[in-house]
Design a protein around this motif. Structure first.
Motif, PDB file in Angstrom:
ATOM      1  N   PRO A   1       0.776  -1.260   0.029  1.00  0.00           N
ATOM      2  CA  PRO A   1       0.197   0.041  -0.039  1.00  0.00           C
ATOM      3  C   PRO A   1       1.007   1.164   0.178  1.00  0.00           C
ATOM      4  N   GLY A   2       0.516   2.221  -0.748  1.00  0.00           N
ATOM      5  CA  GLY A   2       1.325   3.739  -0.895  1.00  0.00           C
ATOM      6  C   GLY A   2       2.425   3.627  -1.671  1.00  0.00           C
ATOM      7  N   MET A   3       2.890   2.415  -2.259  1.00  0.00           N
ATOM      8  CA  MET A   3       3.881   2.000  -2.951  1.00  0.00           C
ATOM      9  C   MET A   3       3.593   2.525  -4.658  1.00  0.00           C
ATOM     10  N   GLU A   4       4.311   3.345  -5.112  1.00  0.00           N
ATOM     11  CA  GLU A   4       4.104   3.598  -6.920  1.00  0.00           C
ATOM     12  C   GLU A   4       5.344   3.021  -7.443  1.00  0.00           C
ATOM     13  N   GLU A   5       4.872   2.434  -8.621  1.00  0.00           N
ATOM     14  CA  GLU A   5       6.016   2.123  -9.698  1.00  0.00           C
ATOM     15  C   GLU A   5       6.790   3.540 -10.352  1.00  0.00           C
ATOM     16  N   THR A   6       7.865   3.476 -10.239  1.00  0.00           N
ATOM     17  CA  THR A   6       8.871   4.599 -11.108  1.00  0.00           C
ATOM     18  C   THR A   6       8.978   4.359 -12.382  1.00  0.00           C
TER      19      THR A   6
ATOM     20  N   GLY B   1      13.925   9.348 -20.524  1.00  0.00           N
ATOM     21  CA  GLY B   1      15.190   9.586 -21.166  1.00  0.00           C
ATOM     22  C   GLY B   1      15.763  10.822 -20.063  1.00  0.00           C
ATOM     23  N   ASP B   2      15.145  11.745 -19.544  1.00  0.00           N
ATOM     24  CA  ASP B   2      15.405  12.833 -18.813  1.00  0.00           C
ATOM     25  C   ASP B   2      16.176  12.098 -17.414  1.00  0.00           C
ATOM     26  N   ASP B   3      15.848  11.177 -17.031  1.00  0.00           N
ATOM     27  CA  ASP B   3      16.489  10.455 -15.926  1.00  0.00           C
ATOM     28  C   ASP B   3      17.714  10.077 -16.102  1.00  0.00           C
ATOM     29  N   LEU B   4      18.330  10.041 -17.234  1.00  0.00           N
ATOM     30  CA  LEU B   4      19.747   9.693 -17.805  1.00  0.00           C
ATOM     31  C   LEU B   4      20.595  11.094 -17.579  1.00  0.00           C
ATOM     32  N   MET B   5      19.903  12.271 -16.979  1.00  0.00           N
ATOM     33  CA  MET B   5      20.628  13.584 -16.933  1.00  0.00           C
ATOM     34  C   MET B   5      20.420  13.846 -15.363  1.00  0.00           C
ATOM     35  N   MET B   6      20.601  12.807 -14.439  1.00  0.00           N
ATOM     36  CA  MET B   6      20.735  12.950 -13.050  1.00  0.00           C
ATOM     37  C   MET B   6      22.331  12.754 -12.893  1.00  0.00           C
TER      38      MET B   6
ATOM     39  N   GLU C   1       9.328   5.449 -23.906  1.00  0.00           N
ATOM     40  CA  GLU C   1      10.242   4.933 -22.839  1.00  0.00           C
ATOM     41  C   GLU C   1       9.596   3.934 -21.748  1.00  0.00           C
ATOM     42  N   PRO C   2       8.174   3.938 -21.822  1.00  0.00           N
ATOM     43  CA  PRO C   2       7.924   3.146 -20.580  1.00  0.00           C
ATOM     44  C   PRO C   2       8.174   1.671 -21.034  1.00  0.00           C
ATOM     45  N   PHE C   3       8.281   1.427 -22.111  1.00  0.00           N
ATOM     46  CA  PHE C   3       8.393  -0.043 -22.648  1.00  0.00           C
ATOM     47  C   PHE C   3       9.881  -0.429 -22.865  1.00  0.00           C
ATOM     48  N   CYS C   4      10.863   0.572 -22.193  1.00  0.00           N
ATOM     49  CA  CYS C   4      12.202   0.137 -22.404  1.00  0.00           C
ATOM     50  C   CYS C   4      13.018   0.316 -20.860  1.00  0.00           C
TER      51      CYS C   4
ATOM     52  N   GLU D   1      16.200  -1.347 -20.168  1.00  0.00           N
ATOM     53  CA  GLU D   1      17.396  -0.910 -21.006  1.00  0.00           C
ATOM     54  C   GLU D   1      17.710   0.575 -20.476  1.00  0.00           C
ATOM     55  N   ILE D   2      17.033   1.321 -19.975  1.00  0.00           N
ATOM     56  CA  ILE D   2      17.219   2.537 -19.454  1.00  0.00           C
ATOM     57  C   ILE D   2      18.046   2.371 -18.338  1.00  0.00           C
ATOM     58  N   ALA D   3      17.430   1.440 -17.377  1.00  0.00           N
ATOM     59  CA  ALA D   3      18.227   1.326 -16.055  1.00  0.00           C
ATOM     60  C   ALA D   3      19.736   0.580 -16.361  1.00  0.00           C
ATOM     61  N   LEU D   4      19.463  -0.200 -17.354  1.00  0.00           N
ATOM     62  CA  LEU D   4      21.055  -0.788 -17.462  1.00  0.00           C
ATOM     63  C   LEU D   4      21.885   0.236 -18.076  1.00  0.00           C
ATOM     64  N   TYR D   5      21.737   1.103 -19.081  1.00  0.00           N
ATOM     65  CA  TYR D   5      22.366   2.131 -19.633  1.00  0.00           C
ATOM     66  C   TYR D   5      22.677   2.914 -18.393  1.00  0.00           C
ATOM     67  N   LYS D   6      21.869   3.548 -17.556  1.00  0.00           N
ATOM     68  CA  LYS D   6      22.112   4.417 -16.736  1.00  0.00           C
ATOM     69  C   LYS D   6      23.367   3.685 -15.520  1.00  0.00           C
ATOM     70  N   GLN D   7      23.151   2.798 -15.031  1.00  0.00           N
ATOM     71  CA  GLN D   7      24.033   2.011 -14.195  1.00  0.00           C
ATOM     72  C   GLN D   7      25.434   2.056 -14.865  1.00  0.00           C
TER      73      GLN D   7
END
Length: 176
Positions: free
Chosen positions: A7-12, A16-21, A60-63, A66-72
């Motif tokens: 309860p209360g948890m949302e999926e993030t 692409g802009d998350d790569l600019m963190m 982006e939601p379907f990738c 790939e986004i998470a792997l690239y960011k890491q």
């Protein structure tokens, strides 16, 4: 209620802009690129997969994987590159002829000053374009200052290690 959901948890959802963190990828000077880049995973295969996923799915939601792997991978790569850049500058400060090391120091100081001025000018640019410019310039300025500090550290450690530097600084009290 589903076992995996809380309860209360949302999926993030990553975009692409998350790569600019965090800071942008460091700019590698051509004169030391071969030393700095040797053996580093540049994440090009993962980036290729990300672009392929975006090309196929168009959004982006379907990738997410790939986004998470690239960011890491990019975070790991950039951290390693920054460390290697600083190590390289420190070694240059220790090994270059002193006049060339001083010249390099002056060039890095001038580059930092230019980046500071450009950052001030970019503060007037609004919206996402302004953010991107400030983000990029701030990262480059920080990296340049750290490289300059590493170069100066190398130059200082050389001065301490040079045998002639101590003798000339001390007065000789004997005459033969």
């Amino acid at each position: 209620m589903d076992v995996d959901s809380k309860p209360g948890m949302e999926e993030t959802i990553l975009v692409g802009d998350d790569l600019m963190m965090g800071p942008p990828s460091p700019v590698i000077p051509p004169e030391i690129a071969s030393h700095v880049l040797e053996g580093v995973d540049l994440c090009d295969g993962i980036l290729r997969n990300l672009f392929l996923c975006l090309q196929i799915n168009d959004i982006e939601p379907f990738c997410q994987d790939e986004i998470a792997l690239y960011k890491q991978c990019a975070d790991r790569r950039d951290k390693e590159l920054r460390q290697r850049l600083q190590d390289s500058e420190r070694k240059l400060g220790m090994s270059m002829p002193l006049n060339l090391a001083n010249e390099r120091s002056t060039q890095l100081e001038a580059a930092a000053t230019q980046l500071e001025r450009r950052l001030i000018l970019a503060s007037g640019v609004e919206g996402m374009e302004g953010f991107r410019q400030r983000w990029s310039l701030h990262g480059r300025l920080t990296d340049t200052k750290k490289r300059l500090d590493a170069l100066k550290l190398g130059m200082e450690s050389r001065k301490k290690d040079e045998p002639g530097a101590e003798v000339s600084a001390k007065k000789r009290w004997f005459f033969w």
